[in-house]
Write an enzyme that holds these catalytic residues in place. Structure first.
Site, PDB file in Angstrom:
ATOM      1  N   CYS A  60       4.991  -2.527   2.744  1.00 18.89           N
ATOM      2  CA  CYS A  60       5.161  -3.727   1.914  1.00 18.89           C
ATOM      3  C   CYS A  60       4.068  -4.759   2.215  1.00 18.89           C
ATOM      4  CB  CYS A  60       6.500  -4.383   2.203  1.00 18.89           C
ATOM      5  SG  CYS A  60       7.925  -3.449   1.640  1.00 18.89           S
TER       6      CYS A  60
ATOM      7  N   GLU B 227       4.314  -7.957   2.866  1.00 17.29           N
ATOM      8  CA  GLU B 227       4.615  -8.871   3.974  1.00 17.29           C
ATOM      9  C   GLU B 227       4.232  -8.245   5.311  1.00 17.29           C
ATOM     10  OE1 GLU B 227       6.469  -7.837   1.514  1.00 17.29           O
ATOM     11  OE2 GLU B 227       8.083  -9.204   1.003  1.00 17.29           O
TER      12      GLU B 227
ATOM     13  N   ILE C  86       0.872  -1.184   0.000  1.00 14.24           N
ATOM     14  CA  ILE C  86       0.000   0.000   0.000  1.00 14.24           C
ATOM     15  C   ILE C  86       0.906   1.230   0.000  1.00 14.24           C
ATOM     16  CG2 ILE C  86      -1.884   1.196   1.207  1.00 14.24           C
ATOM     17  CD1 ILE C  86      -2.662  -1.684   0.520  1.00 14.24           C
ATOM     18  N   GLU C  87       0.923   1.929  -1.127  1.00  9.27           N
ATOM     19  CA  GLU C  87       1.848   3.073  -1.262  1.00  9.27           C
ATOM     20  C   GLU C  87       1.182   4.386  -0.854  1.00  9.27           C
ATOM     21  OE1 GLU C  87       3.354   2.648  -5.273  1.00  9.27           O
ATOM     22  OE2 GLU C  87       4.622   0.964  -4.637  1.00  9.27           O
TER      23      GLU C  87
ATOM     24  N   CYS D  96      12.286  -7.232   1.235  1.00  6.59           N
ATOM     25  CA  CYS D  96      13.242  -6.175   1.585  1.00  6.59           C
ATOM     26  C   CYS D  96      13.784  -6.400   2.999  1.00  6.59           C
ATOM     27  CB  CYS D  96      12.583  -4.801   1.468  1.00  6.59           C
ATOM     28  SG  CYS D  96      11.514  -4.371   2.843  1.00  6.59           S
TER      29      CYS D  96
HETATM   30  N1  THU Z   1       7.561  -4.383  -2.002  1.00  7.61           N
HETATM   31  C1  THU Z   1       6.825  -5.282  -1.247  1.00  7.61           C
HETATM   32  O1  THU Z   1       5.652  -5.030  -0.953  1.00  7.61           O
HETATM   33  N2  THU Z   1       7.430  -6.425  -0.841  1.00  7.61           N
HETATM   34  C2  THU Z   1       8.672  -6.826  -1.240  1.00  7.61           C
HETATM   35  O2  THU Z   1       9.085  -7.922  -0.893  1.00  7.61           O
HETATM   36  C3  THU Z   1       9.493  -5.936  -2.076  1.00  7.61           C
HETATM   37  C4  THU Z   1       8.945  -4.600  -2.349  1.00  7.61           C
HETATM   38  C5  THU Z   1       6.879  -3.191  -2.507  1.00  7.61           C
HETATM   39  C6  THU Z   1       7.250  -1.878  -1.899  1.00  7.61           C
HETATM   40  C7  THU Z   1       6.802  -0.913  -2.989  1.00  7.61           C
HETATM   41  O3  THU Z   1       5.403  -0.686  -2.862  1.00  7.61           O
HETATM   42  C8  THU Z   1       7.024  -1.680  -4.267  1.00  7.61           C
HETATM   43  O4  THU Z   1       7.122  -3.053  -3.888  1.00  7.61           O
HETATM   44  C9  THU Z   1       8.261  -1.274  -5.029  1.00  7.61           C
HETATM   45  O5  THU Z   1       9.377  -1.309  -4.249  1.00  7.61           O
END
Ligand code: THU
Length: 129
Positions: free
Chosen positions: A50, A52, A40-41, A85
């Protein structure tokens, strides 16, 4: 539905107007329930969450505990199986049991099975002193 299908369903819920990179996480609980999380950005970029961490915080918010977690499956439309990440590795290190099966995958069907100790060796936790 199997755990990869569950993770794909989670991925559909992503809110990614900035990166356009959808990620889904499905946590399988010992009672058979799956808890979904998506990334969710936010216009204030660092505030995005992220998939997870969304899934784990949701599971705990619904009253589940560490020992209720059986597996976590993470999926994205990535070239290789998605790699969590560093922040998510740290959060998983504290919130999931060491024997949790972690499946990393993508829409091509590349699959890696791993564990939190493999993803974050020598992790920092409650026993840090
Ligand atoms: N992101 C995740 O949700 N999980 C991951 O394991 C790697 C990155 C998301 C963060 C951001 O919304 C997008 O991917 C690009 O980095």
């Amino acid at each position: 539905m199997n755990k990869i299908e569950e993770a794909k369903k989670a991925m559909e819920k992503a809110y990614v107007p900035y990166s356009k990179f959808k990620v889904g996480a499905a946590i399988e609980m010992t009672d058979g329930t799956f808890i979904h999380g998506a990334n969710i950005e936010n216009a204030s970029y660092p505030l995005g969450n992220c998939a997870e961490r969304s899934a784990l915080f949701s599971a705990y918010s619904q009253g589940y505990k560490k020992e209720d977690i059986k597996s976590i499956t993470i999926i994205a439309n990535s070239d290789k199986a998605i790699s969590p990440c560093g922040a998510c590795r740290q959060v998983m290190y504290e919130l999931i049991p060491k024997n949790t099966k972690i499946t990393l995958t993508n829409l091509e069907g590349d699959i890696k099975e791993t564990t939190i100790d493999e993803l974050l060796p020598y992790g920092f936790d409650l026993d840090h002193d």
